[in-house]
Design a protein around this motif. Structure first.
Motif, PDB file in Angstrom:
ATOM      1  N   GLN A 268       0.858  -1.187   0.000  1.00  0.00           N
ATOM      2  CA  GLN A 268       0.000   0.000   0.000  1.00  0.00           C
ATOM      3  C   GLN A 268       0.889   1.229   0.000  1.00  0.00           C
ATOM      4  OE1 GLN A 268      -3.538  -0.131   2.407  1.00  0.00           O
ATOM      5  NE2 GLN A 268      -3.246   1.958   3.134  1.00  0.00           N
ATOM      6  N   THR A 269       0.501   2.224  -0.779  1.00  0.00           N
ATOM      7  CA  THR A 269       1.308   3.437  -0.880  1.00  0.00           C
ATOM      8  C   THR A 269       1.146   4.298   0.365  1.00  0.00           C
ATOM      9  OG1 THR A 269      -0.494   4.570  -2.017  1.00  0.00           O
ATOM     10  CG2 THR A 269       1.167   3.501  -3.391  1.00  0.00           C
ATOM     11  N   ASP A 270       2.124   5.203   0.568  1.00  0.00           N
ATOM     12  CA  ASP A 270       1.996   6.206   1.609  1.00  0.00           C
ATOM     13  C   ASP A 270       1.472   7.501   0.978  1.00  0.00           C
ATOM     14  OD1 ASP A 270       4.129   7.148   0.162  1.00  0.00           O
ATOM     15  OD2 ASP A 270       5.471   7.402   1.870  1.00  0.00           O
ATOM     16  N   ARG A 271       1.181   8.473   1.784  1.00  0.00           N
ATOM     17  CA  ARG A 271       0.640   9.769   1.351  1.00  0.00           C
ATOM     18  C   ARG A 271      -0.671   9.596   0.583  1.00  0.00           C
ATOM     19  NH1 ARG A 271       5.688  12.069  -1.713  1.00  0.00           N
ATOM     20  NH2 ARG A 271       6.200   9.855  -1.770  1.00  0.00           N
ATOM     21  N   SER A 272      -1.296  10.698   0.248  1.00  0.00           N
ATOM     22  CA  SER A 272      -2.563  10.669  -0.468  1.00  0.00           C
ATOM     23  C   SER A 272      -2.286  10.740  -1.964  1.00  0.00           C
ATOM     24  CB  SER A 272      -3.440  11.844  -0.030  1.00  0.00           C
ATOM     25  OG  SER A 272      -4.756  11.690  -0.501  1.00  0.00           O
ATOM     26  N   VAL A 273      -2.534   9.662  -2.677  1.00  0.00           N
ATOM     27  CA  VAL A 273      -2.157   9.615  -4.101  1.00  0.00           C
ATOM     28  C   VAL A 273      -2.914  10.646  -4.928  1.00  0.00           C
ATOM     29  CG1 VAL A 273      -1.389   7.215  -4.086  1.00  0.00           C
ATOM     30  CG2 VAL A 273      -3.781   7.729  -4.599  1.00  0.00           C
ATOM     31  N   LEU A 274      -4.110  11.017  -4.505  1.00  0.00           N
ATOM     32  CA  LEU A 274      -4.895  11.958  -5.301  1.00  0.00           C
ATOM     33  C   LEU A 274      -4.521  13.412  -5.047  1.00  0.00           C
ATOM     34  CD1 LEU A 274      -8.393  10.249  -5.317  1.00  0.00           C
ATOM     35  CD2 LEU A 274      -6.573  10.144  -7.037  1.00  0.00           C
ATOM     36  N   LEU A 275      -3.520  13.642  -4.178  1.00  0.00           N
ATOM     37  CA  LEU A 275      -2.935  14.973  -4.064  1.00  0.00           C
ATOM     38  C   LEU A 275      -1.762  15.169  -5.029  1.00  0.00           C
ATOM     39  CD1 LEU A 275      -2.790  15.691  -0.212  1.00  0.00           C
ATOM     40  CD2 LEU A 275      -4.287  16.767  -1.898  1.00  0.00           C
ATOM     41  N   ARG A 276      -1.296  14.095  -5.632  1.00  0.00           N
ATOM     42  CA  ARG A 276      -0.084  14.162  -6.447  1.00  0.00           C
ATOM     43  C   ARG A 276      -0.310  14.990  -7.718  1.00  0.00           C
ATOM     44  NH1 ARG A 276       4.127  10.662  -5.335  1.00  0.00           N
ATOM     45  NH2 ARG A 276       4.731  10.843  -7.531  1.00  0.00           N
ATOM     46  N   HIS A 277       0.824  15.374  -8.333  1.00  0.00           N
ATOM     47  CA  HIS A 277       0.779  16.321  -9.445  1.00  0.00           C
ATOM     48  C   HIS A 277       0.497  15.685 -10.799  1.00  0.00           C
ATOM     49  CE1 HIS A 277       4.835  14.625  -9.829  1.00  0.00           C
ATOM     50  NE2 HIS A 277       4.811  15.016 -11.081  1.00  0.00           N
ATOM     51  N   GLU A 278       0.668  14.376 -10.946  1.00  0.00           N
ATOM     52  CA  GLU A 278       0.545  13.782 -12.271  1.00  0.00           C
ATOM     53  C   GLU A 278      -0.840  14.030 -12.865  1.00  0.00           C
ATOM     54  OE1 GLU A 278       3.751  11.378 -10.156  1.00  0.00           O
ATOM     55  OE2 GLU A 278       1.803  12.236  -9.622  1.00  0.00           O
ATOM     56  N   PRO A 279      -0.907  14.512 -14.112  1.00  0.00           N
ATOM     57  CA  PRO A 279      -2.206  14.842 -14.713  1.00  0.00           C
ATOM     58  C   PRO A 279      -3.185  13.672 -14.715  1.00  0.00           C
ATOM     59  CG  PRO A 279      -0.442  15.793 -16.027  1.00  0.00           C
ATOM     60  CD  PRO A 279       0.220  14.942 -14.985  1.00  0.00           C
ATOM     61  N   ILE A 280      -2.710  12.453 -14.935  1.00  0.00           N
ATOM     62  CA  ILE A 280      -3.636  11.319 -14.978  1.00  0.00           C
ATOM     63  C   ILE A 280      -4.277  11.079 -13.612  1.00  0.00           C
ATOM     64  CG2 ILE A 280      -1.804   9.619 -14.559  1.00  0.00           C
ATOM     65  CD1 ILE A 280      -5.041   9.218 -16.687  1.00  0.00           C
ATOM     66  N   LEU A 281      -3.524  11.351 -12.536  1.00  0.00           N
ATOM     67  CA  LEU A 281      -4.114  11.205 -11.206  1.00  0.00           C
ATOM     68  C   LEU A 281      -5.155  12.289 -10.947  1.00  0.00           C
ATOM     69  CD1 LEU A 281      -0.998  10.163  -9.106  1.00  0.00           C
ATOM     70  CD2 LEU A 281      -3.144   8.884  -9.270  1.00  0.00           C
ATOM     71  N   GLN A 282      -4.917  13.488 -11.447  1.00  0.00           N
ATOM     72  CA  GLN A 282      -5.901  14.555 -11.280  1.00  0.00           C
ATOM     73  C   GLN A 282      -7.157  14.285 -12.122  1.00  0.00           C
ATOM     74  OE1 GLN A 282      -5.767  16.964  -8.878  1.00  0.00           O
ATOM     75  NE2 GLN A 282      -4.085  15.592  -8.326  1.00  0.00           N
ATOM     76  N   ARG A 283      -6.960  13.714 -13.302  1.00  0.00           N
ATOM     77  CA  ARG A 283      -8.120  13.320 -14.138  1.00  0.00           C
ATOM     78  C   ARG A 283      -8.927  12.231 -13.429  1.00  0.00           C
ATOM     79  NH1 ARG A 283     -12.108  13.215 -17.858  1.00  0.00           N
ATOM     80  NH2 ARG A 283     -12.123  11.393 -19.199  1.00  0.00           N
ATOM     81  N   ALA A 284      -8.227  11.250 -12.872  1.00  0.00           N
ATOM     82  CA  ALA A 284      -8.914  10.176 -12.149  1.00  0.00           C
ATOM     83  C   ALA A 284      -9.663  10.734 -10.947  1.00  0.00           C
ATOM     84  CB  ALA A 284      -7.902   9.119 -11.710  1.00  0.00           C
TER      85      ALA A 284
END
Length: 421
Positions: A268-284
């Motif tokens: 399991q990842t640490d931190r909140s993945v949906l705060l990250r900068h990658e455009p695909i994560l922001q689209r998701a």
């Protein structure tokens, strides 16, 4: 301005940019700020220098043995790197240096007890008691070990002695023990008043179990599995799902899951993945929130006293988001999410048709209590994972993953709350 440097480092870290160098600069300006040290170590580990992170923690803890957050950070780092023999060694060194520090002893105990190493947990309590005498914390620890390890005789002897000890952990310990012993009505007697308190989300799931064991219709009132557990489709293309999977795989750098989490046979990842900068994560993120808003819009009318329906429905806030990557025979043990109002599992990449195994292998199962409670209760229902599908459900609902034969099962999970929660 040191505070600005720290803030910039923290922002970059949360967005998923390299930040260890900025944290180092902040540390030079704020050498006594433990939060800077802890976050610098976390950034170093995430940027490929876990040895350096361990050394940083170790050096500071040698000088400040009472730094509890530092011990937690170091033990977590060591455990997720696969060091299950020495992950808690810093606590032992610190307790030798500060044998009168009760908080330190109990933090060491809690860290080891989470691994369910009962012999080591008892040994820590014995050593602590030699230095401190029998404190309320040590007595509560002994009760926890007896109840969770199945030592019925010791638990029965300790419960009256610990009757004066309040607190969420001890109350959960009592409730779990009673459920395991089949004493559902006694468990309900403890749990029901606690649902009127701020820690109510911890206790609703156990009321569900007690009511189901008793055949009480309030279990259906609470859980409503056919209504509250919903799969929805998310508007992302196959190409976008592939891009998302590639980004997430790079974030799964740990060798072992966090000890306090539900993952088995994966990471399991640490931190909140949906705060990250990658455009695909922001689209998701945008598409996931759209799906969740649709779920909320379809909920029945407000119903006072209900943990899902009794909450004012306003702006949706992400309480946390993470990715889970399960591999061959991986699964999540049944659990709930006390910090959330709604919880989700969004499926991104799944094993091939010949890898998953016969249904319900790899499915998410709802309503099955933790196996160690020995309730015999079956799942309410299963949801079959499909790429692009999100399962949405109340955070108080027990849920886990059925093991699957082979391959990779990659998801994003997020918890939602509202301002009124």
């Amino acid at each position: 301005e040191p505070g600005l440097v720290f803030g910039q480092a923290q922002t970059r870290y949360e967005l998923g940019h390299p930040a260890a160098g900025l944290f180092a600069a902040a540390q030079q300006a704020m050498p006594s700020n433990p939060e800077v040290l802890r976050n610098r170590a976390a950034a170093m580990a995430s940027e490929g220098d876990p040895d350096g992170a361990e050394a940083l923690f170790d050096a500071v803890l040698a000088q400040q043995p009472g730094w509890l957050d530092g011990h937690k950070g170091l033990s977590t780092l060591r455990w997720t790197r696969g060091d299950k023999m020495h992950f808690a060694a810093s606590y032992a060194r610190a307790c030798a240096a500060e044998p009168g520090n009760a908080q330190l002893w109990l933090a060491w105990f809690s860290t080891v007890a989470q691994t369910r190493d009962w012999a080591a947990s008892r040994d820590i309590l014995d050593r602590a008691e030699r230095h401190l005498g029998e404190t309320a914390g040590i007595l509560a620890g002994r009760l926890f070990v007896a109840a969770e390890s199945g030592d019925v005789a010791s638990a029965e002897a300790l419960f009256p002695r610990a009757a004066h000890i309040e607190g969420d952990v001890t109350n959960l310990c009592r409730i779990r023990y009673l459920v395991r012993q089949g004493r559902a009505r006694e468990a309900e007697t403890i749990a029901l008043p606690l649902t009127a308190k701020p820690s109510a989300p911890l206790f609703w799931p156990y009321l569900s179990i007690a009511w189901r064991m008793m055949g009480d219709a309030r279990a259906e009132w609470l859980d409503r599995p056919e209504q509250f557990i919903q799969p929805r489709e998310v508007d992302l293309t196959a190409g976008e799902l592939g891009e998302l999977a590639a980004v997430l795989r790079d974030l799964h750098v740990a060798q072992e899951p966090y000890v306090e989490q539900s993952v088995r046979g994966g990471t399991q990842t640490d931190r909140s993945v949906l705060l990250r900068h990658e455009p695909i994560l922001q689209r998701a993120k945008a598409q996931l929130l759209d799906a969740i808003r649709g779920y909320v819009a379809d909920l029945p009318a407000v119903e006072e006293g209900h943990p899902l329906l009794g909450v004012p429905r306003g702006h949706l806030l992400i309480e946390g988001s993470w990715s889970v990557r399960l591999l061959q025979q991986g699964y999540n043990v049944p659990h709930t999410h006390p910090k959330g109002w709604l919880s989700t599992a969004f499926y991104i990449s799944l094993p091939g048709a010949g890898q998953m195994g016969a249904a319900p292998a790899g499915h998410i199962a709802f309503g099955t209590p933790p196996v160690e409670l020995e309730t015999g209760l079956e799942a309410y229902r299963h949801i079959e994972p499909q790429p692009g599908r999100i399962a949405i459900f109340p955070s108080t609902m027990w849920h886990g993953t059925v093991p699957f034969n082979d391959g990779e099962r990659l998801v994003i999970a997020l918890d939602i709350r509202t301002p009124g929660y």
